[in-house]
Design a protein around this motif. Sequence first.
Motif, short mmCIF file in Angstrom:
data_model
loop_
_atom_site.label_atom_id
_atom_site.label_comp_id
_atom_site.label_asym_id
_atom_site.label_seq_id
_atom_site.Cartn_x
_atom_site.Cartn_y
_atom_site.Cartn_z
N PHE A 1 6.78 9.79 -7.29
CA PHE A 1 7.67 9.34 -8.36
C PHE A 1 6.98 9.22 -9.72
O PHE A 1 7.59 9.45 -10.76
N GLY A 2 5.71 8.84 -9.71
CA GLY A 2 4.99 8.67 -10.97
C GLY A 2 5.40 7.38 -11.66
O GLY A 2 4.86 6.32 -11.39
N ALA A 3 6.36 7.44 -12.55
CA ALA A 3 6.81 6.27 -13.30
C ALA A 3 7.81 5.47 -12.47
O ALA A 3 8.41 5.97 -11.52
N GLY A 4 7.98 4.19 -12.88
CA GLY A 4 9.02 3.35 -12.28
C GLY A 4 8.54 2.32 -11.29
O GLY A 4 9.34 1.58 -10.73
N ARG A 5 7.21 2.25 -11.04
CA ARG A 5 6.71 1.32 -10.03
C ARG A 5 6.94 -0.14 -10.41
O ARG A 5 7.36 -0.95 -9.59
N GLY B 1 0.81 -1.22 0.00
CA GLY B 1 0.00 0.00 0.00
C GLY B 1 0.84 1.27 0.00
O GLY B 1 0.60 2.19 -0.79
N ILE B 2 1.84 1.34 0.87
CA ILE B 2 2.68 2.53 0.97
C ILE B 2 3.53 2.70 -0.29
O ILE B 2 3.74 3.82 -0.78
N THR B 3 4.04 1.59 -0.83
CA THR B 3 4.84 1.66 -2.05
C THR B 3 4.02 2.22 -3.21
O THR B 3 4.47 3.11 -3.95
N ASN B 4 2.80 1.72 -3.36
CA ASN B 4 1.92 2.21 -4.44
C ASN B 4 1.62 3.69 -4.26
O ASN B 4 1.61 4.46 -5.24
N ASN C 1 12.59 -5.29 -9.33
CA ASN C 1 13.86 -5.32 -8.59
C ASN C 1 13.70 -6.02 -7.25
O ASN C 1 14.55 -6.82 -6.85
N ARG C 2 12.59 -5.74 -6.56
CA ARG C 2 12.37 -6.35 -5.25
C ARG C 2 12.23 -7.86 -5.36
O ARG C 2 12.71 -8.61 -4.49
N ILE C 3 11.57 -8.35 -6.40
CA ILE C 3 11.45 -9.80 -6.61
C ILE C 3 12.83 -10.42 -6.80
O ILE C 3 13.14 -11.47 -6.22
#
Length: 507
Positions: free
Chosen positions: A427-431, A417-420, A437-439
């Motif tokens: 940041f807009g783009a890059g999610r 939730g916080i990341t989204n 990367n986290r995976i």
Amino acid sequence: MESRTLNSKRNIIVGVLSNCIMPVFALIVRSAIVKYFSVEYVGLTSVFSSIFQVMNLAELGFSAAIIVNLYKPLKDNDTTAIRGILAYFRRVYMIIGLLIFAAGLIIAPFLRKFVGNTGEISENIYILYFIYLLDTTIRFTLFAYKEALFNALQRLDITKILYVIIYIIRNCLQLIAIAVFKSFYLYAIIMIFTTAVYYVSLNILSAKKFGQYYPEGTIDAVTRKSILEKVIGLAISRIVSTTRNSFNPIIITAYIGLHMAGQYSNYCAIFNMVIGFFLIITKAIQASIGNSIVSETVEKNYNDLTKMEFLQNIFTTACTAYLISLYQPFMKIWMGKDLMFSEPVMMLFVLNFYIIAMSEVRNAFFSALGYWGKAKWIFLIEGVLNIILIICLGKFFGLVGIIVAPIITLFFINYIGITNLLFKEYFGAGRKQFYFNRIIYTFITFITCAVSYYFCRLVPQEGITGIVIRIVVCTLIVVVLVPGMMFLLKRKYLKESVSFIKQIMKA
């Protein structure tokens, strides 16, 4: 940028050194309590700490909101605004301290409900409770508001050095109280005395280092509104954090007993010690990130996020591997086989650690932006669900259910939730790239931990010798696997990250 880098470097160095020193003293004192008294005393202090952490919710996150609102006037050198914010903060903290004291007195008659059977504890628990209440009250009614100033000025190294000195003195005096006088009352009273010395010393340092910044005047309506908007989200966030960290000992005591709460507290002591290293980094860089946010572009800050995530995962993977490989052997030496949990329960502590650790860099950006108000519904859902799961899973699955509950909400509600929200609002783009990367990072951590755990289990030696051998084995595996996999899977970040480290080292 040079100033931000230098401050971050100073804060990290002092933070790492302090976290190498303080846990050693904490473990020695905890061991002395178990040796000269009993594990029930550890459980009692854990329950008291949990109760007062709940009371500390009265703080509502004002300190974090104040720090964020200090970034701009400090950047603009607006001394009048800074003095007004400090004056406002001092008044708020005085009120909070008095409210906590009053709430503590109201709760006192119901103390037996929280503590239950006290076992081998001979001291009057109400007297001990009152001592802990005074200690908590002092933290707010003296000069705690000055910590926010040092934080916003990116000089946590100063407060940390002072705290370590006082902490060492406190623990030495408490060891004398335990081993020589065998008085738990004296042990607790020393806590109050050293807390007061720390905050008085902090005020003296503040006047000497930053004498131009003292509480005076008032704040305008716009600043007050900005602070209160952040506080709403922060208050919910603090409540959630409390349900995640402080309810467990209380629920364990209610469902299982004070003895089990003491065992849980021992495992948490190791867990919190390692988490402390991540909090060092987060606190050390957060003010610098806040300065960067008001000075640099979104693209530049996103690039910093990816570099910090890359570097952080190397550290996270190493710490997780050491934790899963050394947790049980260390607990066996420290507290003995009778006070150990099973391997599956230990692994739940490790999983909880990894989820918290992998969130720290993202949390630093989130906090520096002051987005707590925007996230209030995320925090609210997490908190309500966490309480429900702790009570329900604890009733049906006991200790395992109590530990699993916050893991579920921490990942599925808080982390996602916080990341989204962070990417949507700033940041807009890059999610998608961030999650990808986290995976990859999680895969690297899993492989490293599995290999390290397997080979460390093959070590036949016990005791200190066994610990040393396992450290060597785990270190070799981490040194070989982590850089290799990071290079193969994320080569494009390696060059930028190495440059980033060199910049910090040269500062």
